[in-house]
Enzyme design. Structure first.
Site, mmCIF file in Angstrom:
data_model
loop_
_atom_site.group_PDB
_atom_site.id
_atom_site.type_symbol
_atom_site.label_atom_id
_atom_site.label_comp_id
_atom_site.label_asym_id
_atom_site.label_seq_id
_atom_site.Cartn_x
_atom_site.Cartn_y
_atom_site.Cartn_z
ATOM 1 N N LYS A 194 0.769 -1.172 0.098
ATOM 2 C CA LYS A 194 -0.158 -0.072 -0.151
ATOM 3 C C LYS A 194 0.873 1.238 -0.057
ATOM 4 O O LYS A 194 0.814 2.303 -0.700
ATOM 5 C CB LYS A 194 -1.035 -0.027 1.494
ATOM 6 C CG LYS A 194 -1.455 1.493 1.656
ATOM 7 C CD LYS A 194 -2.332 1.200 2.945
ATOM 8 C CE LYS A 194 -1.821 1.858 4.025
ATOM 9 N NZ LYS A 194 -1.495 3.112 4.186
ATOM 10 N N ASN A 195 1.862 1.262 0.848
ATOM 11 C CA ASN A 195 2.584 2.328 0.977
ATOM 12 C C ASN A 195 3.759 2.587 0.041
ATOM 13 O O ASN A 195 4.471 3.592 -0.138
ATOM 14 C CB ASN A 195 3.435 2.538 2.582
ATOM 15 C CG ASN A 195 2.482 2.493 3.627
ATOM 16 O OD1 ASN A 195 1.270 2.879 3.077
ATOM 17 N ND2 ASN A 195 2.467 2.158 4.817
ATOM 18 N N ARG A 234 -4.154 9.772 3.157
ATOM 19 C CA ARG A 234 -3.083 11.169 3.241
ATOM 20 C C ARG A 234 -2.400 11.239 2.023
ATOM 21 O O ARG A 234 -1.527 12.101 1.639
ATOM 22 C CB ARG A 234 -2.348 10.646 4.507
ATOM 23 C CG ARG A 234 -2.948 10.552 5.819
ATOM 24 C CD ARG A 234 -2.155 10.636 6.881
ATOM 25 N NE ARG A 234 -1.188 11.873 6.979
ATOM 26 C CZ ARG A 234 -1.767 13.004 7.559
ATOM 27 N NH1 ARG A 234 -3.096 13.029 8.007
ATOM 28 N NH2 ARG A 234 -0.907 13.772 7.596
ATOM 29 N N CYS A 282 -5.631 7.547 8.874
ATOM 30 C CA CYS A 282 -5.980 6.775 10.430
ATOM 31 C C CYS A 282 -5.927 7.895 11.393
ATOM 32 O O CYS A 282 -4.912 8.731 11.296
ATOM 33 C CB CYS A 282 -4.990 5.635 10.569
ATOM 34 S SG CYS A 282 -5.424 4.115 9.561
ATOM 35 N N ASP A 296 3.940 0.351 12.505
ATOM 36 C CA ASP A 296 2.698 -0.303 11.811
ATOM 37 C C ASP A 296 2.607 -1.878 12.071
ATOM 38 O O ASP A 296 1.755 -2.668 12.018
ATOM 39 C CB ASP A 296 2.575 -0.705 10.303
ATOM 40 C CG ASP A 296 2.749 0.799 9.768
ATOM 41 O OD1 ASP A 296 1.555 1.331 9.447
ATOM 42 O OD2 ASP A 296 3.842 1.534 9.603
ATOM 43 N N VAL A 319 6.837 6.590 17.298
ATOM 44 C CA VAL A 319 6.628 7.270 15.720
ATOM 45 C C VAL A 319 5.418 8.363 15.866
ATOM 46 O O VAL A 319 5.057 9.282 15.389
ATOM 47 C CB VAL A 319 6.440 6.340 14.550
ATOM 48 C CG1 VAL A 319 6.185 7.074 13.328
ATOM 49 C CG2 VAL A 319 7.947 5.556 14.762
HETATM 50 N N1 EPU Z 1 5.296 14.410 10.961
HETATM 51 C C1 EPU Z 1 5.005 15.683 11.441
HETATM 52 N N2 EPU Z 1 5.126 16.809 10.172
HETATM 53 C C2 EPU Z 1 5.010 16.186 9.334
HETATM 54 C C3 EPU Z 1 4.871 14.902 8.836
HETATM 55 C C4 EPU Z 1 5.132 13.995 9.804
HETATM 56 O O1 EPU Z 1 5.281 16.121 12.569
HETATM 57 O O2 EPU Z 1 4.761 17.190 8.083
HETATM 58 C C5 EPU Z 1 5.455 13.408 12.113
HETATM 59 C C6 EPU Z 1 4.041 12.510 12.442
HETATM 60 O O3 EPU Z 1 3.025 13.055 13.041
HETATM 61 C C7 EPU Z 1 4.605 11.567 12.900
HETATM 62 C C8 EPU Z 1 5.971 11.150 12.407
HETATM 63 O O4 EPU Z 1 6.284 12.381 11.835
HETATM 64 O O5 EPU Z 1 4.732 11.587 14.322
HETATM 65 C C9 EPU Z 1 6.024 10.531 11.140
HETATM 66 O O6 EPU Z 1 5.079 10.412 10.161
HETATM 67 P P1 EPU Z 1 5.503 10.074 8.782
HETATM 68 O O7 EPU Z 1 5.583 11.366 7.895
HETATM 69 O O8 EPU Z 1 6.807 9.316 8.636
HETATM 70 O O9 EPU Z 1 4.335 8.981 8.447
HETATM 71 P P2 EPU Z 1 3.320 9.221 7.075
HETATM 72 O O10 EPU Z 1 4.094 9.499 5.704
HETATM 73 O O11 EPU Z 1 2.536 10.130 7.456
HETATM 74 C C10 EPU Z 1 3.718 6.755 6.397
HETATM 75 C C11 EPU Z 1 2.821 5.495 6.209
HETATM 76 C C12 EPU Z 1 2.185 5.128 7.483
HETATM 77 C C13 EPU Z 1 3.469 4.543 8.362
HETATM 78 C C14 EPU Z 1 4.456 5.803 8.521
HETATM 79 C C15 EPU Z 1 5.665 5.545 9.404
HETATM 80 C C16 EPU Z 1 1.792 5.914 4.184
HETATM 81 C C17 EPU Z 1 0.426 6.410 3.528
HETATM 82 N N3 EPU Z 1 1.573 5.910 5.493
HETATM 83 O O12 EPU Z 1 2.838 7.760 7.063
HETATM 84 O O13 EPU Z 1 1.347 3.952 7.419
HETATM 85 O O14 EPU Z 1 2.952 4.272 9.669
HETATM 86 O O15 EPU Z 1 4.876 6.412 7.331
HETATM 87 O O16 EPU Z 1 6.507 4.344 8.605
HETATM 88 O O17 EPU Z 1 2.864 5.658 3.434
HETATM 89 C C18 EPU Z 1 -0.345 2.491 7.715
HETATM 90 O O18 EPU Z 1 0.015 1.953 6.725
HETATM 91 O O19 EPU Z 1 -1.181 2.244 8.572
HETATM 92 C C19 EPU Z 1 0.113 3.613 8.208
HETATM 93 C C20 EPU Z 1 -0.078 4.638 8.972
#
Ligand code: EPU
Length: 460
Positions: free
Chosen positions: A45-46, A118, A142, A332, A354
């Site tokens: 998915k990611n 997202r 989520c 995850d 995280v």
């Molecule tokens: N964060 C910030 N500001 C930002 C971006 C992120 O403070 O502008 C913080 C977040 O709040 C969090 C941390 O940084 O505390 C990590 O967030 P990250 O940006 O790494 O996560 P994401 O890109 O939103 C993706 C996956 C998630 C997975 C995380 C960590 C996708 C669509 N989502 O999220 O997947 O948990 O990376 O590996 O790729 C899932 O599949 O269920 C899922 C939530």
């Protein structure tokens, strides 16, 4: 949970399920039966969703293989189609994306199609490059914390984008085009790293990104961009260096397998005392998970075409886990694994570093008989190896606690899968509702449960 919030969640779940053909949003599970058999995991998915956005950057058609049948993929496909990308489905889950005629879309349509995902935030760079403007609706995803987008917007501003926050979303323009930038992320965010990659490849000049995320899905995205003509170097110490190019072509790529789905089914084998062969799972991307799996009392066998997971004879063992960015233990993975930890004699601790709120799913487990105490601002622990964050949480799980059936509601994607595992492990009957949320990231999970011999009633 307030009624309003519950209704919103139920609606999101219903829509997500409907996108992939789920007609009922609940499943009745008769627990206590080990899951046994073989299932396949396909494109992650990611990665798949981001690869689809990358196709927007090219002037030729792209082919993505092993696209999973999940609702988040449907959301991205809907948004791409709104922007004029022609999508056709080939054989064997191969999607052909033709971005020859990228066009503007109406804000209201974008908003209506964005769903609870997202990924739309990653359309910023590609749309700015192709159309000179972008509109991104307020984001879903989520409910596992605030999930701000400040890193994304700061990076886009550095590339020269002008960001206008409006009610209902953000509008972006690039009056002087996008230029390479020097960016250091405050945290190795997966999404913000992808944002920089998808923007930097066509920005004029060089982009240096420090403190980048290096998850396997990000490396796979870089491979895709390289196939399209981009020049990206992954350097030591989380540095990514991009030399902007003038134009990109298309790609032909098989998506990396979904290691989060693989870890989830492995956790189901452990909790239900089953034996599951996860076709497509790969050791390299699961190495950290496999170490913990073995310590908890699981066993595995690595084959060329997948990994077999089962539970060793005897008691499970309690563990201490700290979630972290790759190559650490992925956030995850903790939710599905927690169910097995409720069956291990002793005290397990999970430090969630995280996200600041990823233990909502434990309420339902406690309702089913588990003993899990969530510490809202984390815990000191002298054995810790991951630095403490300002926002973090810890869950202390005391076992073993027999689980009994209950009526439970899925709160988020990974938490939802852990609810399924809990219901499969528990004695008696459980009703799990809002299962559409699980369809956001788990392909054909009802069919897979059937294949593994689960005892359930699903009237869909
Ligand atoms: N964060 C910030 N500001 C930002 C971006 C992120 O403070 O502008 C913080 C977040 O709040 C969090 C941390 O940084 O505390 C990590 O967030 P990250 O940006 O790494 O996560 P994401 O890109 O939103 C993706 C996956 C998630 C997975 C995380 C960590 C996708 C669509 N989502 O999220 O997947 O948990 O990376 O590996 O790729 C899932 O599949 O269920 C899922 C939530």
């Amino acid at each position: 949970m307030s009624d309003k919030k519950t209704d919103g969640l139920a609606l999101d779940a219903k829509k997500a399920g409907e996108r992939v053909g789920l007609t009922s949003d609940e499943i009745i599970i008769n627990g206590g039966k080990p899951l046994r058999g073989r299932i396949e995991v396909r494109g992650a998915k990611n990665l798949a969703t981001k690869a689809m956005v990358a196709a927007l950057l090219g002037h030729k058609q792209s082919v993505l293989r092993d696209v999973p049948n999940i609702s988040d993929v449907r959301v991205v496909a809907g948004l791409l189609a709104l922007h004029g990308v022609l999508i056709t489905r080939g054989e064997n889950d191969e999607w052909i994306l033709d971005p020859s005629n990228v066009e503007k879309a109406h804000k209201a349509d974008i908003d209506a199609h964005a769903g609870s995902s997202r990924i739309p935030i990653l359309f910023c760079g590609p749309l700015l490059h192709r159309l000179g403007e972008a509109f991104i609706p307020d984001l879903g995803g989520c409910r596992i914390g605030d999930r701000p987008i400040d890193f994304h917007l700061d990076a886009l501003r550095k590339f020269g984008a002008v960001v206008d926050k409006q009610s209902g979303g953000i509008s972006l323009t690039a009056p002087n085009g996008l230029r390479g930038a020097n960016i250091e992320l405050p945290y190795p965010s997966v999404g913000a790293t992808e944002q920089v990659l998808l923007t930097g490849v066509l920005a004029e000049g060089h982009t240096e990104l420090r403190n980048a995320a290096i998850e396997p899905e990000i490396i796979d995205l870089i491979c895709i961009l390289q196939k399209m003509g981009a020049i990206i170097n992954v350097e030591p110490n989380r540095v990514i260096f991009i030399e902007g190019v003038k134009e990109l072509g298309g790609y032909d790529h098989r998506a990396i397998a979904d290691r989060n789905e693989a870890a989830s089914w492995a956790s189901a084998a452990l909790a239900t005392n089953g034996d599951i062969f996860v076709g497509g799972a790969r050791q390299e991307e699961l190495m950290t998970f496999l170490n913990v799996y073995r310590k908890v009392g699981g066993e595995f066998e690595v084959h060329d075409d997948g990994i077999r997971f089962w539970r060793k004879e005897g008691d499970l063992n309690p563990v201490t886990i700290e979630t972290d960015v790759h190559p650490g233990f992925m956030t995850d993975w903790q939710q599905p694994l927690v169910v097995a930890l409720t069956q291990a004699p002793g005290v397990s601790t999970i430090h969630e570093t995280v996200y600041e709120n990823r233990f909502g799913f434990t309420d339902a487990l406690n309702q089913m008989g588990a003993d899990i105490v969530v510490h809202k601002s984390g815990l000191e622990d002298e054995r810790r190896r991951v630095k403490r964050r300002e926002f973090e949480q810890a869950a202390v799980i005391t076992g073993p606690t027999p689980l009994h059936g209950a009526d439970i509601e899925v709160p988020d994607l990974r938490g939802g899968f852990s609810h399924l595992i809990a219901a499969l492990t528990a004695s008696g009957q459980s009703k799990v509702s809002n299962i559409g949320i699980i369809a956001r990231g788990y392909e054909n999970f009802i069919d897979k449960l059937r294949k593994l011999g689960a005892d359930f009633i699903y009237e869909g």
